[in-house]
Design an enzyme around this catalytic site. Structure first.
Site, mmCIF file in Angstrom:
data_model
loop_
_atom_site.group_PDB
_atom_site.id
_atom_site.type_symbol
_atom_site.label_atom_id
_atom_site.label_comp_id
_atom_site.label_asym_id
_atom_site.label_seq_id
_atom_site.Cartn_x
_atom_site.Cartn_y
_atom_site.Cartn_z
ATOM 1 N N ASP A 46 26.975 38.741 -4.909
ATOM 2 C CA ASP A 46 27.672 37.575 -4.358
ATOM 3 C C ASP A 46 26.820 36.862 -3.309
ATOM 4 O OD1 ASP A 46 28.066 39.851 -2.778
ATOM 5 O OD2 ASP A 46 30.184 39.439 -2.362
ATOM 6 N N HIS B 275 18.073 44.807 -6.060
ATOM 7 C CA HIS B 275 18.137 45.936 -5.125
ATOM 8 C C HIS B 275 19.093 47.015 -5.615
ATOM 9 C CE1 HIS B 275 21.109 42.946 -3.889
ATOM 10 N NE2 HIS B 275 21.815 43.906 -3.334
ATOM 11 N N GLU C 141 12.842 22.275 -10.354
ATOM 12 C CA GLU C 141 11.569 22.933 -10.630
ATOM 13 C C GLU C 141 11.687 24.448 -10.613
ATOM 14 O OE1 GLU C 141 12.058 20.593 -8.279
ATOM 15 O OE2 GLU C 141 10.923 18.856 -8.970
#
Lengths: 632, 632
Positions: A159, A80, A372
């Site tokens: 974070d 973002h 995975e």
């Protein structure tokens, strides 16, 4: 805007110039997002000083040649913060101010809301948090073990995203594989989307976790360019066999007092008047140009190729019983003569048979243990370097990585995933181990290929085809051993199917794939002994599906029995219905047999029977469609 | 087998009896798996002493009343150790030796290959590793914050599964929520399925990680019953506000020299001759009976209920523009008067509007930060205590938790998931944030309900219905604000749909849901002005789907235009095709409009247009089906 363009070069740039560059990145992040009317300026501003120092003094990247194999890699795991990334691209001269101001988040532009690899300097799409670092681990694996080039992988993380377990899977694998070429920069700006993060500015808490997971920790004031410079120099010159994590204490919205370190400003562009005040407070627009470090050219092609490798695929004797998962292992090992083929597995390689490759080519096999998400992300990262990864686990556990698989498609990654032990066929282990959703979830991935071979010959052919297939391709393999149906050399093009026993007088078409194909063939035998001519289609390519051949069968037989060892939704059955609808083929009578019950443990045949996909169920469904009662 | 049954009671049991009980659990694990011909005896044997001491001396559980609200909880996160769990159930007297020997992994038995809650003493299904602990966190949240009862949640974990990031999400949330009622026992037996684990017997490495994540660490020799007893006593009496993690160093296959601490014995029953030798080496069969601790009865009903709460659902004015995500928040808040309604969110509550509930009922709201796997697992855990959780994030990020959602169905959990910001409709944020696979993945979940309201009135009604819906239910909400279509009080049964403007002479049916329903209504207007009568169906219930009403439309109009803001596979379109096929309704001409392109960023209308799901595209598809060119 200043008309003069000062050029900053790594050896001569001053601390003041680095500060100025940070301010420029802030101002441009604000300008871009305000002009677009959306975006995340405050999340960009916190990391601006970090990026300024990184690009001006440490990143080794030939911006004129993003294909140079020796280039460092720069990943924004906090996707973002795209205004910052694109402002960096402007600062290094590959995106113009005009493009930044008129392109960002606009329709048809390459400067999307979150970065995607339609930009040549972007390795992987980010925007689903917790994925950039795992992908970076894959690139760092490629750098250390495959390319064997000294490039570094720099990953900017938020974070907030450290709350994703995938970040810890990534750090764990970075430690396990001694990825000293991986440098993780965590922009600890304390504020998430809706308020403070769990750990706020407790850098010590992050440090303990990173150290416990085996990373080298550096801490820095993320707005002190001198300290950042020192830390990045330290980070970039690994003196250990560990990844480095730079914890940077920063402020969200840093530099503009009206938003700095304040809640309520996540993901919001500044209104025009605020943007104007912000730019004034930040010292106005600038036009600094960064002429950063370049790597030593590698002299390598951009992507490795198969070379002149001779691949000899395994062959099988018709009638012999061979599990398709075993054939996968055999074929993967055969492909191993190609230096661009790589394999990964999630701690079940003795079940998926990826261990055949692991034993033959240990230098190109990466054990991902039971992680995975990281397995798929590593495959994506490795694929960005031009290798051809195959990653395997149980079909059921591919679901664990679905967000990564979805994002792999947005990353335009070419990866191959193989899920074994699919369906109720597995028997006694019970529903938690049964892949009953895998066809649906892989079909729904953009541009995907979905394959489900029924025998070893088909499997080997399709594994070979997958190696050179673009996009996300998925193969479903079966636990049990079933007879080899096809002779050596039979072609199995992706998008094709195999028709068994077609005659002009067929009254019904039985359509299965994988294990249900065997049941369809037996059902056709049973029907034949009742005088009913049934055609069988082996729909080994579920996506793309062979609409043309299905259409012929629809016209000639008018009746379809669709049989799948999968939940009724989104799998083989709906793929056929969709193909028929797209062809305008109305008038086909359909019976759809699939697993609608919640299965338990038990022998395969009992579970087939319970689910209604046994030989008898198929034959009965065909008879019902035809309107014929079972004789006798 | 000994005919006498010694009964062990907590206060009087000797160390020797505890050792004997451990041996009994081993012997029974071997007997059960050998008799079944499959299963994981060696993974059971490593944890047998831990379980012997736990059930004989520490677990507070009224085995005659699994519905007692004050009971402790026992979760096998390492679900493959089911032979051990079922041997425990024999030892406490709720499963007979006969059932164990003839039922385990057999068809129709409740003793499945991996535990499922068809057994009354099992809270959640396990078998997909890394899920039992996250679910246990949910139960511990319920215990501390909702039930406010002193029960403890004991979770047995494997060491291999600590590679799953979800385990660290769980420990992180256990710390954040001060879950001192959670005791995690890690059976560090050093061996995974295919060889050594990443960390082998490095208990110190595990300890550092757990401590860094905020857990209290205890270490123990997992085969020293005296030490285990002391450790469990310490663990069970929390003196802090942290979860406890007991690291137990154990040996896989412990007690039988032919397999003990050896590779190659994962997931394999012992052949009959080996089993015989093993039982001899383990001292033969035993028939010890555990009469353990019981909790102080709570006097509570087994499950909380809505009580006499008065729920006043929000109402909306027709024509007002309201986002369905906002209506979700309004309705959820309205439901909050019910004490059994609980909400969770993944750090986007200001976008999903779950924050309305969070502000009104903070004591029943759990912020899960960006940890979608843990969010869903917590909802599952909380639901086992009879509460009715709603968990929300962006539709795109539900994909992160898909393995947990799949397992929730196997857990028979009643949970409600709500995904906002679905489809290309979101606009500028780009494809990483667009849920374009959510309908497909949720439809493929066994027993699921999939809802997609188009306006605020529908949303509020369906949120109310979801509260009392069984199984996994999913609602898709939309980012933008669209007109309210329906009046207050209109009924919206799950499995229904709404028909707009039906006349006997309709030539085509336009079928949409959510945002595409609005486009369908506009397209119908456009067609009407061309003299084409189009019926519109609001397919707000995608699963179950209203086959009867669709069938009427199929018969009356003969033409369907299916429109969805979703990839073409597995969503609304295929749901309708499947429904038609199931009804034998052939002969309907179909156009299916869905998102087949890779979308970028941009305004909603441009993205609708690019994807081919705009008003114009719908009208054109209808005209084409009818064979009518656009006039003029």
């Amino acid at each position: 805007m200043s008309g003069d363009q000062a050029v900053l070069s790594p050896a001569h740039v001053t601390l003041e110039e680095l500060r100025e560059l940070g301010q420029q990145l802030r101002v441009d992040s604000i300008r871009a997002s305000t002009s677009a009317g959306s975006g995340h300026p405050t999340s960009s501003m916190s990391a601006a000083d970090l990026l300024a120092v990184l690009i001006a003094r440490h990143l080794r990247y030939d911006w004129s040649d993003p294909g140079e194999a020796a280039n460092d890699h720069l990943i924004f795991s906090k996707g973002h913060a795209s205004p910052l990334l694109y402002s960096v691209f402007k600062a290094v001269g590959v995106v113009s101010d005009d493009e930044l101001m008129t392109g960002y988040r606009r329709f048809g532009s390459r400067l999307e809301g979150h970065p995607t690899p339609i930009l040549p300097w972007v390795d992987v799409a980010t925007g689903s948090l917790g994925q950039g670092l795992p992908a970076g681990v894959g690139i760092a694996l490629a750098g250390r073990y495959l390319d064997k080039l000294p490039y570094r992988v720099w990953v900017l993380c938020g974070d907030s995203e450290m709350a994703e377990g995938s970040m810890w899977e990534a750090l764990d694998k970075a430690r396990y594989y001694h990825l000293s070429n991986l440098i993780v920069i965590i922009d600890v700006n304390r504020l998430g989307q809706r308020g403070p993060t769990e750990l706020s500015w407790e850098l010590e808490a992050y440090a303990r976790r990173v150290e416990a997971f085996g990373g080298r920790v550096l801490e820095v004031d993320g707005h002190d360019v001198a300290a950042i410079d020192k830390a990045l120099a330290h980070a970039g010159e690994p003196d250990s066999d560990r990844p480095t994590v730079l914890l940077a204490r920063t402020e969200k919205g840093r530099g503009f007092s009206e938003v700095q370190d304040r809640e309520g400003w996540h993901g919001k562009p500044l209104p025009a008047d605020m943007a104007q005040r912000a730019i004034i407070e930040l010292g106005g627009e600038r036009n600094l140009r960064v002429n950063g470090l370049k790597p030593q050219p590698s002299g390598r092609p951009q992507r490795p190729g198969p070379g002149d490798a001779k691949v000899t695929m395994p062959t099988y004797t018709r009638g012999a019983k061979v599990a398709t998962r075993k054939a996968y292992g055999d074929a993967l090992k055969a492909l191993g003569t190609r230096p661009d083929v790589v394999a990964l597995d999630g701690e079940v390689s003795n079940s998926t048979f990826a261990d055949e490759f692991a034993q033959a080519y240990p230098e190109r096999y990466f054990e991902m243990f039971i992680a995975e998400q990281q397995m798929v992300a590593a495959a994506v990262g490795i694929s960005t370097r031009g290798y051809r990864p195959f990653a395997s686990t149980f079909a059921a556990f591919m679901t664990r990585a679905y967000d990564f698989i979805r994002m792999a498609a947005i990353s335009l990654a070419d990866i191959r995933l193989v899920g074994s032990h699919a369906g109720v066929e597995i028997g006694a282990d019970g529903p938690s181990q049964m892949g009953l959703e895998d066809l649906a979830i892989f079909r729904a991935v953009h541009g995907s290929t979905v394959l489900y071979p029924s025998d070893a010959t088909t499997t080997a052919a399709l594994v070979g085809a997958m190696a050179d297939q673009d996009g996300v391709s998925y193969m479903r393999t079966t636990r049990g051993a079933y007879p080899v149906l096809y002779a050596e050399g039979e072609p199995f093009p992706i998008g094709g199917c195999k028709v068994h026993g077609a005659t002009p007088s067929d009254q019904v078409t039985l359509i299965g794939a994988g294990v249900t194909l065997h049941n369809c063939l037996s059902a056709a035998e049973a029907l034949r002994s009742d005088g009913i001519a049934a055609r069988v289609i082996d729909l080994y390519s579920i996506k793309p599906v062979d609409t043309a051949t299905l259409a012929v069968a629809a016209r000639e037989t008018g009746r379809f029995v669709l049989v799948e060892d999968h939940h009724p939704e989104g799998g083989l059955g709906e793929a056929v219905l969709e193909a028929m609808a797209s062809e305008g083929l109305t008038g086909v009578a359909v019976a759809h047999l699939a697993v609608s019950v919640m299965p338990g443990s038990g022998p395969t045949e009992e579970l087939f029977n319970q689910a209604g996909i046994s030989v008898d169920h198929i034959a009965a469904a065909a008879r019902q469609l035809i309107g014929a009662a079972k004789p006798g």
